[in-house]
Write a protein that holds these residues in place. Structure first.
Motif, PDB file in Angstrom:
ATOM      1  N   UNK A 138      -5.414   1.334  11.722  1.00 42.37           N
ATOM      2  CA  UNK A 138      -5.083   0.368  10.662  1.00 42.37           C
ATOM      3  C   UNK A 138      -3.658   0.529  10.160  1.00 42.37           C
ATOM      4  N   UNK A 139      -3.144   1.777  10.166  1.00 47.09           N
ATOM      5  CA  UNK A 139      -1.819   2.068   9.600  1.00 47.09           C
ATOM      6  C   UNK A 139      -0.686   1.449  10.410  1.00 47.09           C
ATOM      7  N   UNK A 140       0.481   1.368   9.775  1.00 47.95           N
ATOM      8  CA  UNK A 140       1.652   0.828  10.469  1.00 47.95           C
ATOM      9  C   UNK A 140       1.865  -0.650  10.228  1.00 47.95           C
ATOM     10  N   UNK A 141       1.096  -1.232   9.329  1.00 46.45           N
ATOM     11  CA  UNK A 141       1.208  -2.662   9.033  1.00 46.45           C
ATOM     12  C   UNK A 141       2.584  -3.055   8.501  1.00 46.45           C
ATOM     13  N   UNK A 142       3.244  -2.131   7.819  1.00 44.68           N
ATOM     14  CA  UNK A 142       4.565  -2.450   7.228  1.00 44.68           C
ATOM     15  C   UNK A 142       5.541  -2.878   8.318  1.00 44.68           C
ATOM     16  N   UNK A 143       5.524  -2.172   9.448  1.00 40.76           N
ATOM     17  CA  UNK A 143       6.443  -2.513  10.547  1.00 40.76           C
ATOM     18  C   UNK A 143       6.110  -3.877  11.144  1.00 40.76           C
ATOM     19  N   UNK A 144       4.814  -4.178  11.227  1.00 34.41           N
ATOM     20  CA  UNK A 144       4.389  -5.477  11.759  1.00 34.41           C
ATOM     21  C   UNK A 144       4.923  -6.596  10.864  1.00 34.41           C
ATOM     22  N   UNK A 145       4.830  -6.373   9.558  1.00 33.23           N
ATOM     23  CA  UNK A 145       5.303  -7.389   8.599  1.00 33.23           C
ATOM     24  C   UNK A 145       6.821  -7.556   8.702  1.00 33.23           C
ATOM     25  N   UNK A 146       7.515  -6.419   8.811  1.00 29.17           N
ATOM     26  CA  UNK A 146       8.992  -6.474   8.912  1.00 29.17           C
ATOM     27  C   UNK A 146       9.410  -7.236  10.161  1.00 29.17           C
ATOM     28  N   UNK A 147       8.679  -6.972  11.259  1.00 27.45           N
ATOM     29  CA  UNK A 147       9.007  -7.647  12.519  1.00 27.45           C
ATOM     30  C   UNK A 147       8.820  -9.158  12.393  1.00 27.45           C
ATOM     31  N   UNK A 148       7.970  -9.564  11.455  1.00 26.69           N
ATOM     32  CA  UNK A 148       7.733 -10.995  11.247  1.00 26.69           C
ATOM     33  C   UNK A 148       8.715 -11.570  10.221  1.00 26.69           C
ATOM     34  N   UNK A 149       9.682 -10.758   9.803  1.00 27.11           N
ATOM     35  CA  UNK A 149      10.723 -11.256   8.892  1.00 27.11           C
ATOM     36  C   UNK A 149      10.372 -11.143   7.421  1.00 27.11           C
ATOM     37  N   UNK A 150       9.299 -10.417   7.112  1.00 26.53           N
ATOM     38  CA  UNK A 150       8.905 -10.243   5.704  1.00 26.53           C
ATOM     39  C   UNK A 150       9.591  -8.993   5.148  1.00 26.53           C
ATOM     40  N   UNK A 151      10.085  -9.096   3.927  1.00 24.05           N
ATOM     41  CA  UNK A 151      10.723  -7.939   3.285  1.00 24.05           C
ATOM     42  C   UNK A 151       9.614  -7.005   2.788  1.00 24.05           C
ATOM     43  N   UNK A 152       9.672  -5.728   3.161  1.00 22.51           N
ATOM     44  CA  UNK A 152       8.601  -4.793   2.767  1.00 22.51           C
ATOM     45  C   UNK A 152       9.191  -3.599   2.035  1.00 22.51           C
ATOM     46  N   UNK A 153       8.563  -3.267   0.927  1.00 20.22           N
ATOM     47  CA  UNK A 153       8.961  -2.074   0.190  1.00 20.22           C
ATOM     48  C   UNK A 153       7.725  -1.194   0.046  1.00 20.22           C
ATOM     49  N   UNK A 154       7.824   0.108   0.346  1.00 19.71           N
ATOM     50  CA  UNK A 154       6.661   0.999   0.202  1.00 19.71           C
ATOM     51  C   UNK A 154       6.956   2.094  -0.834  1.00 19.71           C
ATOM     52  N   UNK A 155       5.909   2.736  -1.314  1.00 16.42           N
ATOM     53  CA  UNK A 155       6.074   3.873  -2.223  1.00 16.42           C
ATOM     54  C   UNK A 155       6.180   3.490  -3.691  1.00 16.42           C
ATOM     55  N   UNK A 156       5.916   2.215  -4.021  1.00 19.71           N
ATOM     56  CA  UNK A 156       6.027   1.784  -5.421  1.00 19.71           C
ATOM     57  C   UNK A 156       4.795   2.241  -6.212  1.00 19.71           C
ATOM     58  N   UNK A 157       5.005   3.070  -7.215  1.00 12.78           N
ATOM     59  CA  UNK A 157       3.920   3.652  -8.041  1.00 12.78           C
ATOM     60  C   UNK A 157       2.871   4.349  -7.175  1.00 12.78           C
ATOM     61  N   UNK A 158       3.328   4.966  -6.098  1.00 12.26           N
ATOM     62  CA  UNK A 158       2.413   5.618  -5.146  1.00 12.26           C
ATOM     63  C   UNK A 158       1.545   6.679  -5.833  1.00 12.26           C
ATOM     64  N   UNK A 159       2.122   7.448  -6.754  1.00  9.74           N
ATOM     65  CA  UNK A 159       1.348   8.511  -7.422  1.00  9.74           C
ATOM     66  C   UNK A 159       0.217   7.938  -8.261  1.00  9.74           C
TER      67      UNK A 159
END
Ligand code: AOF
Ligand code: ZN
Length: 343
Positions: free
Chosen positions: A108-129
């Protein structure tokens, strides 16, 4: 905009918290903002069902186009209970995806890269804690390949869990026993030894404040481990919840069997011998002890160990300590191996 994103992430975390236990899946929350940053959809994982993004996107409809999806866990890129969430987000036309925690799951993991490849801006780690605590057992299980184990016991102030004649009901008061139900509901398996089942005929189910069991599909799997035979009129075989028998008390074997059954968070109770085996194997990740304000003087210790000398003492890091009615509750992490704590 960043302030709005954080507000949306907190809303998504709350939506997940309200949804509660979705094991064996993590509980995820999702908030969709339109192109102007206005909230147009909220969703959370459905137990054994749709993922959070699917629910939130359905609520948002066309208003998701050009907007932002704020999700507590990286959107999945695999087909399972729902098609890949990455695809649903791409199809909905969102411009940006903001993620708290990344997904360690191998498929399931790795979706962020798939989204980026589709031209979507992705930010991770927001309020992760802030997003982390309620999926800690799930994350542990996915990264370690075995369920997270919480051991619960009740004992007197002198550490005894049963009187010499075997009687053990009840050491702690009703408030502590209700508190146990709350914790049990966060797990997906309740494990006890055949000895404890034969002695106490426990139900090993999750019940509400009126002592009524939750619906069958919300009950953790009941697991009875050991070689002895349990007569079929014992309460673990009633129709309230599913029951799995494992004819081994060997901790690694028990956990491997449970992993095969997709279990992520084990609630271990019932039997100082069983707990002792897990303890010795270093397979207890969290301890919850309910200590009653009373003494017995003789009886059975909460844990059957093999310590010979004080050098065998195993420390516990105390994560939380409080009164539950007249009893004391201690939540701790065995200090031997470096482990994540989990209150
Ligand atoms: C998401 N959104 O709301 C959740 C995700 O068995 P499945 O198909 O439900 O997939 C389970 C995996 O998907 C789970 O192990 C985790 O990696 C991810 N959970 N993903 O995009 C959600 N609950
Ligand atoms: Zn998904």
């Amino acid at each position: 905009m960043q302030g709005r994103i954080e507000t949306a992430m907190r809303r998504a975390i709350d939506a997940a918290r309200e949804r509660g236990n979705c094991l064996p899946n993590p509980t995820v929350g999702c908030v969709v903002l339109d192109a102007d940053g206005v909230e147009v959809g909220v969703g959370a994982t459905v137990r054994q069902g749709a993922h959070a993004e699917i629910e939130a996107l359905a609520a948002a409809g066309e208003r998701a186009r050009g907007g932002t999806a704020v999700v507590t866990l990286e959107p999945c890129r695999h087909v399972g209970n729902t098609g890949p969430c990455t695809e649903a987000l791409i199809r909905a036309g969102v411009a940006r995806v903001v993620v708290a925690q990344t997904d360690p799951h191998p498929e399931a993991g790795g979706g962020a890269d798939v989204l980026r490849a589709a031209g979507i801006e992705v930010e991770t780690g927001v309020l992760a804690d802030e997003a982390e605590p309620h999926n800690r057992a799930w994350r542990f299980a996915v990264t370690h390949g075995r369920p997270f184990v919480t051991w619960k016991y009740a004992a007197t102030l002198d550490g005894l869990s049963a009187a010499p004649d075997g009687s053990s009901k009840w050491i702690t008061g009703p408030d502590a026993r209700r508190d146990v139900q709350q914790y049990r509901s966060q797990c997906d398996a309740i494990v006890a030894g055949t000895g404890a089942v034969l002695a106490d005929d426990p139900r090993l189910t999750v019940r509400d404040a009126d002592d009524l069991p939750l619906p069958y599909e919300l009950q953790p799997l009941r697991v009875v481990v050991g070689e002895s035979t349990i007569p079929n009129y014992y309460r673990v075989f009633d129709r309230v919840a599913p029951t799995l028998m494992i004819q081994s008390r060997e901790p690694e074997e028990v956990l491997a069997k449970l992993a095969e059954n997709h279990v992520k968070h084990v609630w271990l109770e019932g039997g100082p011998r069983l707990a002792g085996g897990f303890w010795k194997a270093g397979l207890i990740d969290r301890v919850i002890g309910y200590i009653a304000p009373s003494m017995l003087g003789s009886g059975r210790a909460a844990l059957e160990g093999e310590a010979a000398t004080l050098a065998d003492l195993r420390p516990i890091q105390i994560d939380d300590l409080r009164m539950i009615g007249p009893d004391i509750r201690i939540v701790g992490t065995p200090g031997q191996a470096p482990r994540e704590t989990y209150v």
